[in-house]
Write a protein that holds these residues in place. Structure first.
Motif, PDB file in Angstrom:
ATOM      1  N   ASP A  42       0.806  -1.225   0.000  1.00  0.00           N
ATOM      2  CA  ASP A  42       0.000   0.000   0.000  1.00  0.00           C
ATOM      3  C   ASP A  42       0.843   1.282   0.000  1.00  0.00           C
ATOM      4  O   ASP A  42       0.316   2.369   0.107  1.00  0.00           O
ATOM      5  N   ALA A  43       2.150   1.151  -0.163  1.00  0.00           N
ATOM      6  CA  ALA A  43       3.030   2.326  -0.134  1.00  0.00           C
ATOM      7  C   ALA A  43       3.432   2.736  -1.548  1.00  0.00           C
ATOM      8  O   ALA A  43       3.860   1.905  -2.347  1.00  0.00           O
ATOM      9  N   VAL A  44       3.299   4.002  -1.838  1.00  0.00           N
ATOM     10  CA  VAL A  44       3.805   4.550  -3.095  1.00  0.00           C
ATOM     11  C   VAL A  44       5.205   5.098  -2.840  1.00  0.00           C
ATOM     12  O   VAL A  44       6.155   4.767  -3.527  1.00  0.00           O
ATOM     13  N   VAL A  45       5.309   5.911  -1.804  1.00  0.00           N
ATOM     14  CA  VAL A  45       6.585   6.497  -1.403  1.00  0.00           C
ATOM     15  C   VAL A  45       6.733   6.320   0.102  1.00  0.00           C
ATOM     16  O   VAL A  45       5.780   6.549   0.852  1.00  0.00           O
ATOM     17  N   ILE A  46       7.903   5.911   0.537  1.00  0.00           N
ATOM     18  CA  ILE A  46       8.182   5.814   1.970  1.00  0.00           C
ATOM     19  C   ILE A  46       9.061   6.997   2.345  1.00  0.00           C
ATOM     20  O   ILE A  46      10.141   7.188   1.766  1.00  0.00           O
ATOM     21  N   LYS A  47       8.590   7.792   3.277  1.00  0.00           N
ATOM     22  CA  LYS A  47       9.370   8.932   3.771  1.00  0.00           C
ATOM     23  C   LYS A  47      10.172   8.469   4.978  1.00  0.00           C
ATOM     24  O   LYS A  47       9.621   7.880   5.903  1.00  0.00           O
ATOM     25  N   ILE A  48      11.466   8.750   4.961  1.00  0.00           N
ATOM     26  CA  ILE A  48      12.352   8.359   6.054  1.00  0.00           C
ATOM     27  C   ILE A  48      13.015   9.608   6.587  1.00  0.00           C
ATOM     28  O   ILE A  48      13.589  10.390   5.823  1.00  0.00           O
ATOM     29  N   ARG A  49      12.912   9.799   7.902  1.00  0.00           N
ATOM     30  CA  ARG A  49      13.523  10.982   8.513  1.00  0.00           C
ATOM     31  C   ARG A  49      13.970  10.645   9.925  1.00  0.00           C
ATOM     32  O   ARG A  49      13.467   9.711  10.544  1.00  0.00           O
ATOM     33  N   LEU A  50      14.936  11.431  10.387  1.00  0.00           N
ATOM     34  CA  LEU A  50      15.371  11.292  11.776  1.00  0.00           C
ATOM     35  C   LEU A  50      14.304  11.849  12.699  1.00  0.00           C
ATOM     36  O   LEU A  50      13.660  12.853  12.379  1.00  0.00           O
ATOM     37  N   ASP A  51      14.121  11.208  13.829  1.00  0.00           N
ATOM     38  CA  ASP A  51      13.219  11.727  14.856  1.00  0.00           C
ATOM     39  C   ASP A  51      13.949  12.866  15.556  1.00  0.00           C
ATOM     40  O   ASP A  51      14.849  12.636  16.375  1.00  0.00           O
ATOM     41  N   GLU A  52      13.586  14.087  15.224  1.00  0.00           N
ATOM     42  CA  GLU A  52      14.263  15.272  15.755  1.00  0.00           C
ATOM     43  C   GLU A  52      13.953  15.520  17.231  1.00  0.00           C
ATOM     44  O   GLU A  52      14.586  16.369  17.858  1.00  0.00           O
ATOM     45  N   THR A  53      12.987  14.788  17.789  1.00  0.00           N
ATOM     46  CA  THR A  53      12.670  14.961  19.207  1.00  0.00           C
ATOM     47  C   THR A  53      13.622  14.176  20.104  1.00  0.00           C
ATOM     48  O   THR A  53      13.557  14.285  21.322  1.00  0.00           O
ATOM     49  N   LYS A  54      14.486  13.376  19.485  1.00  0.00           N
ATOM     50  CA  LYS A  54      15.431  12.550  20.240  1.00  0.00           C
ATOM     51  C   LYS A  54      16.870  12.982  19.918  1.00  0.00           C
ATOM     52  O   LYS A  54      17.132  13.534  18.863  1.00  0.00           O
ATOM     53  N   MET A  55      17.782  12.707  20.829  1.00  0.00           N
ATOM     54  CA  MET A  55      19.198  12.973  20.577  1.00  0.00           C
ATOM     55  C   MET A  55      19.751  11.814  19.767  1.00  0.00           C
ATOM     56  O   MET A  55      19.805  10.691  20.238  1.00  0.00           O
ATOM     57  N   ASN A  56      20.113  12.087  18.531  1.00  0.00           N
ATOM     58  CA  ASN A  56      20.614  11.067  17.623  1.00  0.00           C
ATOM     59  C   ASN A  56      22.141  11.046  17.621  1.00  0.00           C
ATOM     60  O   ASN A  56      22.789  11.916  18.202  1.00  0.00           O
ATOM     61  N   LYS A  57      22.711  10.042  16.944  1.00  0.00           N
ATOM     62  CA  LYS A  57      24.172   9.873  16.926  1.00  0.00           C
ATOM     63  C   LYS A  57      24.903  11.095  16.393  1.00  0.00           C
ATOM     64  O   LYS A  57      25.957  11.451  16.914  1.00  0.00           O
ATOM     65  N   SER A  58      24.366  11.756  15.391  1.00  0.00           N
ATOM     66  CA  SER A  58      25.042  12.931  14.826  1.00  0.00           C
ATOM     67  C   SER A  58      25.091  14.099  15.806  1.00  0.00           C
ATOM     68  O   SER A  58      25.859  15.038  15.619  1.00  0.00           O
ATOM     69  N   GLN A  59      24.297  14.026  16.873  1.00  0.00           N
ATOM     70  CA  GLN A  59      24.288  15.062  17.913  1.00  0.00           C
ATOM     71  C   GLN A  59      25.009  14.590  19.175  1.00  0.00           C
ATOM     72  O   GLN A  59      24.904  15.210  20.213  1.00  0.00           O
TER      73      GLN A  59
END
Length: 180
Positions: free
Chosen positions: A152-169
């Protein structure tokens, strides 16, 4: 685990994984081999094991000298060139298999993990606490999600959860939200 920093001194990565990174560099394969050599990894051989930290040191050099786009392309190339067993036939199975594949290609007690979890009927999250750089993680997740896209997916959007501290931060884990 902070990106590029392995928590366990004796952790190892197999030659197949190292060679996948080299192939993912495309026209810059010689650059990858040079950075690996500078970190003590000469002509990686499938079936042999190498220092995970030395491998991450080479990745860090790629990040600093070549850039984030290349790290993304390395991650993206891994599933694009992999052969998958027939039981990996759906989005959920494929996304759940990333963690098992990671564990089978790396040795160590404290090497991090990759976990897939549904968050809704058309959304999920992948958390990754390995030492791999975030851009590489995103490329890998993008390629897997697109290769085994839900019906049922045409496009899957992938993004970092900006509400969490991720590895790049400086965080220990990256949190990727997938929605369609």
């Amino acid at each position: 685990m902070v990106q590029f920093k392995v928590n366990e001194q004796n952790a190892e990565v197999n030659g197949e994984t190292i060679n996948a990174m080299v192939c993912g560099m495309g026209a810059f394969k010689n650059t990858a081999l040079k950075f690996l050599s500078e970190n003590g990894i000469e002509n990686p051989i499938p079936g042999n094991w190498y220092s995970y930290q030395s491998f991450m040191n080479a990745f860090e050099k790629i990040s600093n000298k070549v850039g984030q786009k290349t790290l993304y392309m390395i991650g993206k190339s891994i599933p694009e060139n992999a052969v998958f067993p027939p039981e990996i036939s759906s989005f959920e199975i494929a996304m759940s298999s990333i963690g098992a594949a990671y564990k089978s290609n790396h040795i160590g007690l404290n090497i991090g993990e990759i976990i897939f979890k549904w968050t809704g009927p058309r959304s999920s999250v992948v958390t990754n606490s390995s030492a791999y750089p975030e851009a590489c993680d995103e490329g890998l997740i993008t390629a897997m999600a697109n290769r085994f896209k839900p019906k049922d997916a045409v496009v899957i959007k992938i993004r970092l959860d900006e509400t969490k501290m991720n590895k790049s931060q400086g965080g220990d884990t990256s949190h990727f939200i997938l929605e369609w």
